[in-house]
Write a protein that holds these residues in place. Sequence first.
Motif, mmCIF file in Angstrom:
data_model
loop_
_atom_site.group_PDB
_atom_site.id
_atom_site.type_symbol
_atom_site.label_atom_id
_atom_site.label_comp_id
_atom_site.label_asym_id
_atom_site.label_seq_id
_atom_site.Cartn_x
_atom_site.Cartn_y
_atom_site.Cartn_z
ATOM 1 N N GLY A 7 0.812 -1.209 0.000
ATOM 2 C CA GLY A 7 0.000 0.000 0.000
ATOM 3 C C GLY A 7 0.843 1.254 0.000
ATOM 4 O O GLY A 7 0.534 2.236 -0.686
ATOM 5 N N ALA A 8 1.925 1.247 0.764
ATOM 6 C CA ALA A 8 2.809 2.406 0.808
ATOM 7 C C ALA A 8 3.497 2.622 -0.535
ATOM 8 O O ALA A 8 3.644 3.767 -0.999
ATOM 9 C CB ALA A 8 3.846 2.237 1.908
ATOM 10 N N LEU A 9 3.914 1.548 -1.187
ATOM 11 C CA LEU A 9 4.566 1.677 -2.487
ATOM 12 C C LEU A 9 3.608 2.214 -3.544
ATOM 13 O O LEU A 9 3.969 3.074 -4.350
ATOM 14 C CB LEU A 9 5.149 0.335 -2.927
ATOM 15 N N VAL A 10 2.384 1.706 -3.532
ATOM 16 C CA VAL A 10 1.382 2.196 -4.481
ATOM 17 C C VAL A 10 1.052 3.655 -4.200
ATOM 18 O O VAL A 10 0.986 4.482 -5.118
ATOM 19 C CB VAL A 10 0.113 1.322 -4.423
ATOM 20 N N GLY A 11 0.875 4.006 -2.935
ATOM 21 C CA GLY A 11 0.590 5.394 -2.570
ATOM 22 C C GLY A 11 1.713 6.334 -2.959
ATOM 23 O O GLY A 11 1.476 7.456 -3.413
ATOM 24 N N GLY A 25 1.766 10.237 -0.078
ATOM 25 C CA GLY A 25 1.123 9.079 -0.679
ATOM 26 C C GLY A 25 1.507 7.788 0.009
ATOM 27 O O GLY A 25 0.683 6.889 0.165
ATOM 28 N N ALA A 26 2.766 7.683 0.448
ATOM 29 C CA ALA A 26 3.205 6.484 1.152
ATOM 30 C C ALA A 26 2.489 6.338 2.485
ATOM 31 O O ALA A 26 2.074 5.241 2.862
ATOM 32 C CB ALA A 26 4.717 6.517 1.364
ATOM 33 N N VAL A 27 2.313 7.444 3.187
ATOM 34 C CA VAL A 27 1.605 7.396 4.475
ATOM 35 C C VAL A 27 0.142 7.027 4.260
ATOM 36 O O VAL A 27 -0.413 6.180 4.968
ATOM 37 C CB VAL A 27 1.742 8.749 5.209
ATOM 38 N N GLY A 29 -1.125 5.438 1.690
ATOM 39 C CA GLY A 29 -1.165 4.065 1.204
ATOM 40 C C GLY A 29 -0.968 3.036 2.302
ATOM 41 O O GLY A 29 -1.491 1.926 2.221
ATOM 42 N N ALA A 30 -0.215 3.389 3.341
ATOM 43 C CA ALA A 30 0.007 2.455 4.439
ATOM 44 C C ALA A 30 -1.160 2.432 5.419
ATOM 45 O O ALA A 30 -1.414 1.413 6.059
ATOM 46 C CB ALA A 30 1.288 2.818 5.178
ATOM 47 N N THR A 31 -1.887 3.538 5.545
ATOM 48 C CA THR A 31 -2.963 3.600 6.530
ATOM 49 C C THR A 31 -4.323 3.169 5.983
ATOM 50 O O THR A 31 -5.147 2.664 6.742
ATOM 51 C CB THR A 31 -3.097 5.012 7.112
ATOM 52 N N VAL A 32 -4.557 3.369 4.700
ATOM 53 C CA VAL A 32 -5.873 3.044 4.134
ATOM 54 C C VAL A 32 -6.234 1.563 4.286
ATOM 55 O O VAL A 32 -7.358 1.255 4.701
ATOM 56 C CB VAL A 32 -5.971 3.519 2.667
ATOM 57 N N PRO A 33 -5.343 0.609 4.006
ATOM 58 C CA PRO A 33 -5.732 -0.796 4.193
ATOM 59 C C PRO A 33 -6.127 -1.110 5.643
ATOM 60 O O PRO A 33 -7.068 -1.870 5.878
ATOM 61 C CB PRO A 33 -4.490 -1.591 3.781
ATOM 62 N N ALA A 34 -5.433 -0.520 6.599
ATOM 63 C CA ALA A 34 -5.768 -0.758 8.002
ATOM 64 C C ALA A 34 -7.133 -0.176 8.340
ATOM 65 O O ALA A 34 -7.923 -0.799 9.059
ATOM 66 C CB ALA A 34 -4.700 -0.156 8.902
ATOM 67 N N LEU A 35 -7.430 0.992 7.817
ATOM 68 C CA LEU A 35 -8.733 1.605 8.080
ATOM 69 C C LEU A 35 -9.859 0.797 7.447
ATOM 70 O O LEU A 35 -10.905 0.596 8.065
ATOM 71 C CB LEU A 35 -8.764 3.040 7.554
ATOM 72 N N LEU A 36 -9.648 0.330 6.234
ATOM 73 C CA LEU A 36 -10.672 -0.470 5.570
ATOM 74 C C LEU A 36 -10.901 -1.790 6.301
ATOM 75 O O LEU A 36 -12.022 -2.275 6.392
ATOM 76 C CB LEU A 36 -10.295 -0.722 4.111
ATOM 77 N N ARG A 37 -9.827 -2.360 6.842
ATOM 78 C CA ARG A 37 -9.954 -3.604 7.590
ATOM 79 C C ARG A 37 -10.760 -3.388 8.869
ATOM 80 O O ARG A 37 -11.539 -4.229 9.284
ATOM 81 C CB ARG A 37 -8.564 -4.141 7.933
ATOM 82 N N ARG A 38 -10.577 -2.246 9.506
ATOM 83 C CA ARG A 38 -11.309 -1.948 10.744
ATOM 84 C C ARG A 38 -12.792 -1.721 10.493
ATOM 85 O O ARG A 38 -13.604 -1.910 11.388
ATOM 86 C CB ARG A 38 -10.729 -0.717 11.420
#
Length: 64
Positions: A7-11, A25-27, A29-38
């Motif tokens: 996610g960070a690489l894509v961001g 974008g890296a930040v 990209g790293a946080t969005v998957p965790a938020l979606l999982r929650r």
Amino acid sequence: MIGKIIGALVGRQLDRRDGDSGVKGAVIGATVPALLRRLGPLGLILGGAYVAKKAYDSRKAPKV
């Protein structure tokens, strides 16, 4: 952990398109998957809808 890295690489790549360093974008990209999982099933639906919309838009874009 691997999902956060991907996610960070894509961001980072998305943020670099506008000429910035890519840190924002890296930040994101790293946080969005965790938020979606929650968010549980709602997050899965929102994430899937976003990916589907991006895929649809890229297929409908004029080829150069």
